[in-house]
Design a protein around this motif. Structure first.
Motif, PDB file in Angstrom:
ATOM      1  N   ILE A  95       4.157   0.181  -5.337  1.00 35.11           N
ATOM      2  CA  ILE A  95       3.310   1.290  -5.791  1.00 35.11           C
ATOM      3  C   ILE A  95       1.902   0.828  -6.144  1.00 35.11           C
ATOM      4  O   ILE A  95       0.943   1.583  -6.021  1.00 35.11           O
ATOM      5  N   GLU A  96       1.758  -0.424  -6.552  1.00 34.05           N
ATOM      6  CA  GLU A  96       0.428  -0.950  -6.878  1.00 34.05           C
ATOM      7  C   GLU A  96      -0.470  -1.005  -5.650  1.00 34.05           C
ATOM      8  O   GLU A  96      -1.696  -0.974  -5.751  1.00 34.05           O
ATOM      9  N   GLN A  97       0.127  -1.097  -4.470  1.00 36.63           N
ATOM     10  CA  GLN A  97      -0.642  -1.198  -3.227  1.00 36.63           C
ATOM     11  C   GLN A  97      -0.955   0.164  -2.611  1.00 36.63           C
ATOM     12  O   GLN A  97      -1.614   0.233  -1.579  1.00 36.63           O
ATOM     13  N   VAL A  98      -0.482   1.219  -3.243  1.00 40.75           N
ATOM     14  CA  VAL A  98      -0.774   2.573  -2.763  1.00 40.75           C
ATOM     15  C   VAL A  98      -2.054   3.064  -3.430  1.00 40.75           C
ATOM     16  O   VAL A  98      -2.126   3.185  -4.651  1.00 40.75           O
ATOM     17  N   ASP A  99      -3.067   3.328  -2.616  1.00 42.81           N
ATOM     18  CA  ASP A  99      -4.373   3.738  -3.149  1.00 42.81           C
ATOM     19  C   ASP A  99      -4.468   5.236  -3.386  1.00 42.81           C
ATOM     20  O   ASP A  99      -5.182   5.687  -4.272  1.00 42.81           O
ATOM     21  N   HIS A 100      -3.732   6.033  -2.580  1.00 45.10           N
ATOM     22  CA  HIS A 100      -3.884   7.483  -2.635  1.00 45.10           C
ATOM     23  C   HIS A 100      -2.521   8.172  -2.687  1.00 45.10           C
ATOM     24  O   HIS A 100      -1.665   7.933  -1.834  1.00 45.10           O
ATOM     25  N   LEU A 101      -2.317   9.019  -3.676  1.00 40.09           N
ATOM     26  CA  LEU A 101      -1.108   9.812  -3.811  1.00 40.09           C
ATOM     27  C   LEU A 101      -1.373  11.191  -3.220  1.00 40.09           C
ATOM     28  O   LEU A 101      -2.137  11.978  -3.781  1.00 40.09           O
ATOM     29  N   ILE A 102      -0.751  11.465  -2.093  1.00 41.01           N
ATOM     30  CA  ILE A 102      -0.988  12.717  -1.357  1.00 41.01           C
ATOM     31  C   ILE A 102       0.260  13.566  -1.526  1.00 41.01           C
ATOM     32  O   ILE A 102       1.136  13.621  -0.663  1.00 41.01           O
ATOM     33  N   PHE A 103       0.349  14.232  -2.690  1.00 35.28           N
ATOM     34  CA  PHE A 103       1.584  14.887  -3.094  1.00 35.28           C
ATOM     35  C   PHE A 103       1.495  16.407  -2.972  1.00 35.28           C
ATOM     36  O   PHE A 103       0.439  16.999  -3.198  1.00 35.28           O
TER      37      PHE A 103
END
Length: 350
Positions: free
Chosen positions: A266-274
């Protein structure tokens, strides 16, 4: 070979109202109900975190006793228009000719039409005669991401091809005039109508964020949580109040193993497209990710500006990120939830 997201477009129906403009219609609808209950309902609309919503019908039509057939006829007429407009716009953005599409997926759960929308688009937009078509009708809010998953798998198996995912939803066509249940009221407060189209390609020269991976996660023994009952007055919403808590309890299993399977955390995820399912779901997600320094401001903004448009909504969030032109190497996680109960996930990299 990889699947790239080449372009994305959205389309909105002709009618729109701010929430404060809807309140008088709600008050009139609730006129025969107990005063305390009326106040509660108004508060639900005012506190739904939706400032504006669009509709295939004028408010006067929404709050008029229409039959299932009348509402569904309006749905069919308007869905055809929105589908054509949004697909044409996406093709124009990509500089693709309509007859260059190899695969077309149409997504909608808020009305019934046979032939499905994709059949009409073949004629109205001028797609080729051997285009492969897939209508997705029963996956609800999750189906925008589901459609991308199906397109990705088709393109993985067929290098050098092009696909379109078109999501068109009209939840206002499912509003139940004689139903004063909390489910019907909450649905009316959070949902709106809209359409979106994503074009994807497995061509080597395609430009756009690439799909790193995808997956579905199914919640056992939770088929009761979300869906529709088919009644004489139309599609009646099923929405269990435990949805946010159930999602929260499954989040670690939904997110972490999925990311790990593609060598990410999760630390490597820059954008949460929810997908913005509603205020409570948004708050639940925000609580889970806030401590990690992640934000879902774009998800909240889409809910505020349009409401929950079922399957199309997450694609509106995706469009916002694509328009920001993230830096190469940045990673985004698409996530939506729907009947079944299920979570649909797509991992993308710019």
């Amino acid at each position: 070979m990889s699947t790239k997201i080449v372009s994305i477009a959205k389309a909105l129906p002709a009618y729109s109202r701010q929430t404060d403009e809807i309140i008088p219609f709600v008050k009139q609808w609730m006129n025969a109900q107990e005063e305390r209950f009326q106040r509660k309902v108004i508060k639900i609309f005012e506190n739904a975190a939706v400032d504006k919503r669009y509709s295939i019908m004028a408010p006067e039509e929404v709050f008029t006793a229409t039959s299932f057939q009348e509402k569904n006829d309006i749905y069919i007429r308007e869905v055809k228009k929105l589908g054509k407009n949004v697909l044409t716009d996406a093709l124009h953005k990509a500089d693709w000719k309509p007859d260059s599409l190899d695969y077309i997926i149409t997504v909608s759960c808020t009305g019934i039409m046979i032939p499905s929308l994709d059949a009409y688009l073949i004629n109205d937009v001028g797609l080729k005669q051997d285009v492969v078509r897939l209508p997705v009708t029963e996956m609800g809010c999750a189906a925008g991401v589901s459609g991308m998953i199906y397109a990705h798998n088709f393109l993985k198996a067929n290098p050098g091809k092009r696909a379109a995912v078109i999501a068109v939803e009209a939840p206002t066509a499912t509003f139940q005039l004689e139903d004063y249940s909390m489910v019907n009221i909450v649905s009316a407060a959070i949902f709106g109508d809209g359409a979106a189209c994503v074009l994807l390609s497995s061509e080597e020269e395609a430009i756009g964020p690439k799909i790193l991976g995808e997956g579905m996660y199914h919640f056992y023994d939770n088929t009761h949580m979300m869906g529709f009952n088919l009644t004489n007055t139309g599609l009646q919403m099923i929405l269990d109040k435990s949805v946010p808590e159930t999602i929260a309890s499954h989040f670690p299993k939904i997110i972490h193993p999925f990311l790990a399977s593609f060598g990410k955390d999760i630390e490597q995820v820059d954008h949460l497209i929810f997908h913005p399912g509603g205020k409570k779901i948004v708050m639940t997600v925000e609580e889970l990710f806030g401590s990690l320094g992640k934000n879902i401001e774009d998800t909240k903004e889409v809910l505020r500006a349009y409401g929950n448009m079922s399957s199309a909504t997450v694609l509106y969030v995706l469009e916002r990120f694509i328009n920001k032109n993230p830096s190469p190497g940045e990673v985004g996680l698409l996530l939506s939830f729907g009947p079944g109960f299920s979570a649909q996930r797509v991992l993308v990299e710019w």
